[in-house]
Design a protein around this motif. Sequence first.
Motif, PDB file in Angstrom:
ATOM      1  N   THR A 143       0.813  -1.215   0.000  1.00  0.00           N
ATOM      2  CA  THR A 143       0.000   0.000   0.000  1.00  0.00           C
ATOM      3  C   THR A 143       0.846   1.265   0.000  1.00  0.00           C
ATOM      4  O   THR A 143       0.359   2.327   0.352  1.00  0.00           O
ATOM      5  N   PHE A 144       2.093   1.166  -0.423  1.00  0.00           N
ATOM      6  CA  PHE A 144       2.945   2.338  -0.373  1.00  0.00           C
ATOM      7  C   PHE A 144       2.455   3.425  -1.296  1.00  0.00           C
ATOM      8  O   PHE A 144       2.761   4.595  -1.121  1.00  0.00           O
ATOM      9  N   SER A 145       1.679   3.049  -2.322  1.00  0.00           N
ATOM     10  CA  SER A 145       1.192   4.042  -3.278  1.00  0.00           C
ATOM     11  C   SER A 145      -0.212   4.523  -2.957  1.00  0.00           C
ATOM     12  O   SER A 145      -0.787   5.277  -3.714  1.00  0.00           O
ATOM     13  N   ILE A 146      -0.758   4.081  -1.824  1.00  0.00           N
ATOM     14  CA  ILE A 146      -2.108   4.456  -1.441  1.00  0.00           C
ATOM     15  C   ILE A 146      -2.070   5.673  -0.527  1.00  0.00           C
ATOM     16  O   ILE A 146      -1.332   5.698   0.448  1.00  0.00           O
ATOM     17  N   TYR A 147      -2.850   6.683  -0.854  1.00  0.00           N
ATOM     18  CA  TYR A 147      -2.946   7.868  -0.012  1.00  0.00           C
ATOM     19  C   TYR A 147      -4.165   7.821   0.905  1.00  0.00           C
ATOM     20  O   TYR A 147      -4.116   8.303   2.031  1.00  0.00           O
ATOM     21  N   SER A 150      -1.259   7.365   5.473  1.00  0.00           N
ATOM     22  CA  SER A 150      -0.045   7.672   6.224  1.00  0.00           C
ATOM     23  C   SER A 150      -0.336   8.477   7.485  1.00  0.00           C
ATOM     24  O   SER A 150       0.073   8.101   8.582  1.00  0.00           O
ATOM     25  N   ALA A 151      -1.072   9.564   7.362  1.00  0.00           N
ATOM     26  CA  ALA A 151      -1.283  10.474   8.484  1.00  0.00           C
ATOM     27  C   ALA A 151      -2.360   9.991   9.446  1.00  0.00           C
ATOM     28  O   ALA A 151      -2.366  10.377  10.613  1.00  0.00           O
ATOM     29  N   GLY A 152      -3.281   9.188   8.952  1.00  0.00           N
ATOM     30  CA  GLY A 152      -4.365   8.719   9.814  1.00  0.00           C
ATOM     31  C   GLY A 152      -5.518   9.691   9.970  1.00  0.00           C
ATOM     32  O   GLY A 152      -6.422   9.439  10.777  1.00  0.00           O
ATOM     33  N   THR A 153      -5.511  10.776   9.242  1.00  0.00           N
ATOM     34  CA  THR A 153      -6.608  11.732   9.302  1.00  0.00           C
ATOM     35  C   THR A 153      -7.893  11.060   8.835  1.00  0.00           C
ATOM     36  O   THR A 153      -7.893  10.333   7.848  1.00  0.00           O
ATOM     37  N   THR A 154      -8.973  11.311   9.563  1.00  0.00           N
ATOM     38  CA  THR A 154     -10.230  10.639   9.261  1.00  0.00           C
ATOM     39  C   THR A 154     -11.306  11.618   8.810  1.00  0.00           C
ATOM     40  O   THR A 154     -11.292  12.801   9.175  1.00  0.00           O
ATOM     41  N   SER A 163      -4.325  -3.214   6.390  1.00  0.00           N
ATOM     42  CA  SER A 163      -5.753  -3.417   6.602  1.00  0.00           C
ATOM     43  C   SER A 163      -6.422  -2.165   7.136  1.00  0.00           C
ATOM     44  O   SER A 163      -5.800  -1.353   7.829  1.00  0.00           O
ATOM     45  N   MET A 164      -7.680  -2.044   6.804  1.00  0.00           N
ATOM     46  CA  MET A 164      -8.504  -0.938   7.274  1.00  0.00           C
ATOM     47  C   MET A 164      -9.733  -1.524   7.948  1.00  0.00           C
ATOM     48  O   MET A 164     -10.171  -2.632   7.589  1.00  0.00           O
ATOM     49  N   PHE A 165     -10.284  -0.776   8.907  1.00  0.00           N
ATOM     50  CA  PHE A 165     -11.421  -1.284   9.663  1.00  0.00           C
ATOM     51  C   PHE A 165     -12.515  -0.211   9.780  1.00  0.00           C
ATOM     52  O   PHE A 165     -12.230   0.982   9.718  1.00  0.00           O
ATOM     53  N   SER A 213      -7.476   5.047  -2.859  1.00  0.00           N
ATOM     54  CA  SER A 213      -7.091   6.052  -3.845  1.00  0.00           C
ATOM     55  C   SER A 213      -5.583   6.244  -3.873  1.00  0.00           C
ATOM     56  O   SER A 213      -4.940   6.230  -2.817  1.00  0.00           O
ATOM     57  N   ARG A 214      -5.036   6.451  -5.055  1.00  0.00           N
ATOM     58  CA  ARG A 214      -3.608   6.722  -5.211  1.00  0.00           C
ATOM     59  C   ARG A 214      -3.301   8.206  -5.176  1.00  0.00           C
ATOM     60  O   ARG A 214      -2.131   8.595  -5.189  1.00  0.00           O
ATOM     61  N   ALA A 215      -4.333   9.018  -5.141  1.00  0.00           N
ATOM     62  CA  ALA A 215      -4.133  10.457  -5.195  1.00  0.00           C
ATOM     63  C   ALA A 215      -4.527  11.106  -3.885  1.00  0.00           C
ATOM     64  O   ALA A 215      -5.501  10.694  -3.253  1.00  0.00           O
ATOM     65  N   TYR A 216      -3.765  12.134  -3.522  1.00  0.00           N
ATOM     66  CA  TYR A 216      -4.092  12.872  -2.299  1.00  0.00           C
ATOM     67  C   TYR A 216      -5.028  14.001  -2.681  1.00  0.00           C
ATOM     68  O   TYR A 216      -4.595  15.124  -2.946  1.00  0.00           O
TER      69      TYR A 216
END
Length: 122
Positions: free
Chosen positions: A26-30, A52-56, A76-78, A97-100
């Motif tokens: 997932t290195f390319s996942i934003y 990366s940042a964990g902002t929700t 993984s995501m929950f 998504s691959r884009a920020y």
Amino acid sequence: QLQASGGGLVQAGGSLRLSCAASERTFSIYTMGWFRQAPGKEREFVAAIRWSAGTTYYADSVKGRFTISRDLAKNSMFLQIMSLKPEDTAVYYCTASRAYGSVWFDHDYDYWGQGTQVTVSS
């Protein structure tokens, strides 16, 4: 690929924890997120998290009851869902998504899982 799981039949007021496993690195996942689609309705945004940042981010309709989180080590995501309501009944899709950029619309995302059914009985 994304694999969603954890759905089921639950009584109103109950809880569920949905999981989404990413099979690739997932290195390319934003951003990763959850959408849902109820019968006869359009797919709608539920929640998203910056990988990366964990902002929700949350839809107003689920704030305070849904909690999105991720495990970087497990790719993984929950989605923890509390106080389930019959109107939460839907197929829940995980997405990435691959884009920020924007997180609110389905066209903001590049990858989609197959969905997991959540049914809430009254």
